[in-house]
Design an enzyme around this catalytic site. Structure first.
Site, PDB file in Angstrom:
ATOM      1  N   SER A  86       6.406 -40.397  21.409  1.00 54.57           N
ATOM      2  CA  SER A  86       7.801 -40.545  21.832  1.00 54.57           C
ATOM      3  C   SER A  86       8.125 -39.849  23.144  1.00 54.57           C
ATOM      4  O   SER A  86       9.277 -39.847  23.578  1.00 54.57           O
ATOM      5  CB  SER A  86       8.722 -39.997  20.737  1.00 54.57           C
ATOM      6  OG  SER A  86       8.357 -38.673  20.421  1.00 54.57           O
ATOM      7  N   THR A 188      12.834 -37.374  21.065  1.00 55.08           N
ATOM      8  CA  THR A 188      12.803 -36.665  22.343  1.00 55.08           C
ATOM      9  C   THR A 188      12.414 -35.200  22.152  1.00 55.08           C
ATOM     10  O   THR A 188      12.727 -34.615  21.134  1.00 55.08           O
ATOM     11  CB  THR A 188      14.231 -36.709  22.929  1.00 55.08           C
ATOM     12  OG1 THR A 188      14.563 -38.066  23.150  1.00 55.08           O
ATOM     13  CG2 THR A 188      14.371 -35.927  24.205  1.00 55.08           C
ATOM     14  N   THR A 206      11.642 -37.938  27.398  1.00 58.05           N
ATOM     15  CA  THR A 206      11.393 -38.922  26.329  1.00 58.05           C
ATOM     16  C   THR A 206      10.838 -40.231  26.886  1.00 58.05           C
ATOM     17  O   THR A 206      11.066 -40.562  28.060  1.00 58.05           O
ATOM     18  CB  THR A 206      12.709 -39.218  25.579  1.00 58.05           C
ATOM     19  OG1 THR A 206      12.435 -39.991  24.421  1.00 58.05           O
ATOM     20  CG2 THR A 206      13.690 -39.968  26.449  1.00 58.05           C
ATOM     21  N   ARG A 216      16.122 -50.548  29.596  1.00 55.05           N
ATOM     22  CA  ARG A 216      17.039 -49.702  28.814  1.00 55.05           C
ATOM     23  C   ARG A 216      16.823 -48.221  29.166  1.00 55.05           C
ATOM     24  O   ARG A 216      15.717 -47.727  29.232  1.00 55.05           O
ATOM     25  CB  ARG A 216      16.790 -49.917  27.323  1.00 55.05           C
ATOM     26  CG  ARG A 216      17.722 -49.102  26.400  1.00 55.05           C
ATOM     27  CD  ARG A 216      17.099 -47.794  25.956  1.00 55.05           C
ATOM     28  NE  ARG A 216      17.892 -47.125  24.921  1.00 55.05           N
ATOM     29  CZ  ARG A 216      17.612 -45.903  24.464  1.00 55.05           C
ATOM     30  NH1 ARG A 216      16.588 -45.228  24.938  1.00 55.05           N
ATOM     31  NH2 ARG A 216      18.357 -45.350  23.532  1.00 55.05           N
ATOM     32  N   VAL A 217      17.922 -47.529  29.384  1.00 53.20           N
ATOM     33  CA  VAL A 217      17.900 -46.080  29.613  1.00 53.20           C
ATOM     34  C   VAL A 217      18.749 -45.443  28.523  1.00 53.20           C
ATOM     35  O   VAL A 217      19.823 -45.952  28.188  1.00 53.20           O
ATOM     36  CB  VAL A 217      18.464 -45.747  31.018  1.00 53.20           C
ATOM     37  CG1 VAL A 217      18.686 -44.246  31.175  1.00 53.20           C
ATOM     38  CG2 VAL A 217      17.535 -46.275  32.106  1.00 53.20           C
ATOM     39  N   GLY A 218      18.269 -44.360  27.959  1.00 52.67           N
ATOM     40  CA  GLY A 218      19.007 -43.687  26.896  1.00 52.67           C
ATOM     41  C   GLY A 218      19.811 -42.503  27.396  1.00 52.67           C
ATOM     42  O   GLY A 218      20.131 -42.393  28.590  1.00 52.67           O
ATOM     43  N   ASP A 219      20.146 -41.630  26.485  1.00 58.35           N
ATOM     44  CA  ASP A 219      20.975 -40.465  26.811  1.00 58.35           C
ATOM     45  C   ASP A 219      20.193 -39.363  27.521  1.00 58.35           C
ATOM     46  O   ASP A 219      20.777 -38.540  28.235  1.00 58.35           O
ATOM     47  CB  ASP A 219      21.541 -39.861  25.523  1.00 58.35           C
ATOM     48  CG  ASP A 219      20.417 -39.360  24.614  1.00 58.35           C
ATOM     49  OD1 ASP A 219      19.523 -40.174  24.275  1.00 58.35           O
ATOM     50  OD2 ASP A 219      20.399 -38.165  24.272  1.00 58.35           O
ATOM     51  N   THR A 239      19.112 -35.462  20.583  1.00 57.92           N
ATOM     52  CA  THR A 239      18.025 -36.374  20.258  1.00 57.92           C
ATOM     53  C   THR A 239      18.543 -37.414  19.278  1.00 57.92           C
ATOM     54  O   THR A 239      19.564 -37.211  18.629  1.00 57.92           O
ATOM     55  CB  THR A 239      16.821 -35.608  19.674  1.00 57.92           C
ATOM     56  OG1 THR A 239      15.747 -36.525  19.422  1.00 57.92           O
ATOM     57  CG2 THR A 239      17.174 -34.892  18.385  1.00 57.92           C
ATOM     58  N   GLY A 240      17.822 -38.521  19.195  1.00 60.45           N
ATOM     59  CA  GLY A 240      18.278 -39.586  18.316  1.00 60.45           C
ATOM     60  C   GLY A 240      18.650 -40.823  19.107  1.00 60.45           C
ATOM     61  O   GLY A 240      18.202 -41.005  20.239  1.00 60.45           O
ATOM     62  N   GLY A 242      20.155 -42.796  21.508  1.00 62.45           N
ATOM     63  CA  GLY A 242      20.838 -42.371  22.719  1.00 62.45           C
ATOM     64  C   GLY A 242      22.170 -43.027  22.985  1.00 62.45           C
ATOM     65  O   GLY A 242      23.081 -42.407  23.544  1.00 62.45           O
TER      66      GLY A 242
HETATM   67  N1  ASP Z   1      17.545 -40.001  22.625  1.00 60.23           N
HETATM   68  C1  ASP Z   1      16.380 -40.760  22.982  1.00 60.23           C
HETATM   69  C2  ASP Z   1      16.790 -42.091  23.486  1.00 60.23           C
HETATM   70  O1  ASP Z   1      17.712 -42.684  22.949  1.00 60.23           O
HETATM   71  C3  ASP Z   1      15.411 -40.944  21.892  1.00 60.23           C
HETATM   72  C4  ASP Z   1      15.235 -39.813  20.926  1.00 60.23           C
HETATM   73  O2  ASP Z   1      15.771 -38.749  21.050  1.00 60.23           O
HETATM   74  O3  ASP Z   1      14.520 -39.972  19.955  1.00 60.23           O
HETATM   75  O4  ASP Z   1      16.176 -42.581  24.388  1.00 60.23           O
END
Ligand code: ASP
Length: 328
Positions: A86, A188, A206, A216-219, A239-240, A242
């Site tokens: 990840s 992450t 991450t 795609r871009v996350g948080d 984390t999680g 995003g």
């Molecule tokens: N937050 C990250 C994302 O959405 C992924 C993760 O934390 O597991 O890209």
């Protein structure tokens, strides 16, 4: 292991009266959260892989090094680990088979650097630091970020390991070629450190949600969503899934709650509650916030059971289960 006498552990989360949108989650339970307090330098980071990352950070922090160097060195451990699916090298690809990376870093002066949708560079956190230190900008994306990295001496390499490729191929044959956000396929590494001078820094890196849409871009690279550091107050990392943190600017919210006097666990809980209140479909979603304040107090809160964080200081290291809303 950490000597428990060095911690003051306090139960929180009573009587806050939270509720969930009907049907958004099946079960509801509040479990006692723990705010942990330490003296002196300390590093905390998300998930079990944080244990190993913290060791690298502690080599710097334990010798009175600065928090910024510590968080960069720490998260680089996960970025370089091919077994870590990840983060960085070995991360699971997007649905088209590309490993695309997001990362950011913040120092005690409020400086920030960030990189997103970066391919072929093993250590995006170090590119983010260079953007912070050597450019007038905060964030570079995609091809521009790659160009910047290569022109600053970073080596391009294929980040898709055989192991990650096989997992992707199996998913592609079974899952009708669409991204599947769930609580399993992301993790992450977010890291926060307080150094001997009392300064805070943070980093987050991450490969993002596995099998996401290309682009795609996350948080994680978004300052205020995936990470926020205010050296007067504290720092938070997420984390999680995003998209949930991006819609609520959660890490910034956690720090602002701490500015108002909340301890880290309560502040993290407020940010999770904001998601529960504002985002209706949380089926299969997981989010977790981790916070460290200027006084060396730390804690976390997640939507579901299963999130944990790693801590290391002069007394040793430990993995701590996060307080959470639901056990399912
Ligand atoms: N937050 C990250 C994302 O959405 C992924 C993760 O934390 O597991 O890209």
């Amino acid at each position: 292991m950490l000597n428990r006498r060095n911690f003051i552990v306090r139960s929180v989360l009573t009587g806050l009266g939270f509720s969930l949108a009907p049907g958004s989650l099946r079960a509801f339970s509040l479990n006692p959260g723990l705010t942990v307090r330490t003296n002196g330098p300390v590093v905390v980071s998300t998930w079990r892989h944080g244990l190993q990352a913290n060791e690298a950070a502690w080599e710097i922090l334990g010798q009175d090094g600065n928090a910024l160097d510590a968080v960069e060195a720490g998260v680089r451990v996960c970025e370089a680990d091919p077994e870590n699916l990840s983060v960085g090298y070995g991360g699971l690809p997007d649905r088209d088979g590309h490993v695309t990376l997001d990362a950011c870093i913040m120092d005690e002066k409020g400086n920030a650097g960030s990189v997103c949708f970066l391919e072929n560079i093993r250590h995006p956190v170090s590119v983010a630091r260079l953007i912070m230190e050597n450019t007038p900008h905060v964030m570079l994306a995609g091809g521009g970020a790659l160009q910047f990295a290569v022109s600053n001496g970073f080596t391009e390499e294929n980040l898709l390991t055989d192991k990650a490729r096989k997992i992707w191929e199996a998913w592609r044959s079974e899952e009708k070629y669409k991204p599947v956000p769930n609580i399993e396929n992301h993790d992450t590494i977010g890291m926060l450190a307080l150094d001997a001078n009392g300064n805070l820094s943070g980093a987050c890196t991450t490969s993002g949600m596995a099998f996401k849409m290309h682009g795609r871009v996350g948080d994680s690279p978004i300052i205020g969503a995936g990470l926020f550091v205010d050296n007067e107050v504290g720092a938070a990392v997420a984390t999680g899934q995003g998209e949930l943190m991006m819609k609520t600017l959660g890490s910034f919210l956690v720090v602002e709650m701490m500015r108002g006097g909340m301890d880290p666990v309560d502040a993290c809980q407020v940010a999770v509650k904001r998601i529960v209140d504002k985002v209706k479909d949380l089926e299969n979603a997981q989010v977790g916030y981790l916070a460290l304040d200027k006084q060396g107090r730390m804690g976390s809160f997640s939507l579901r059971k299963g999130f944990d964080y790693a801590i290391q200081n002069a007394q040793g290291k430990r993995l701590i289960d996060s307080a959470h809303y639901v056990s399912g």
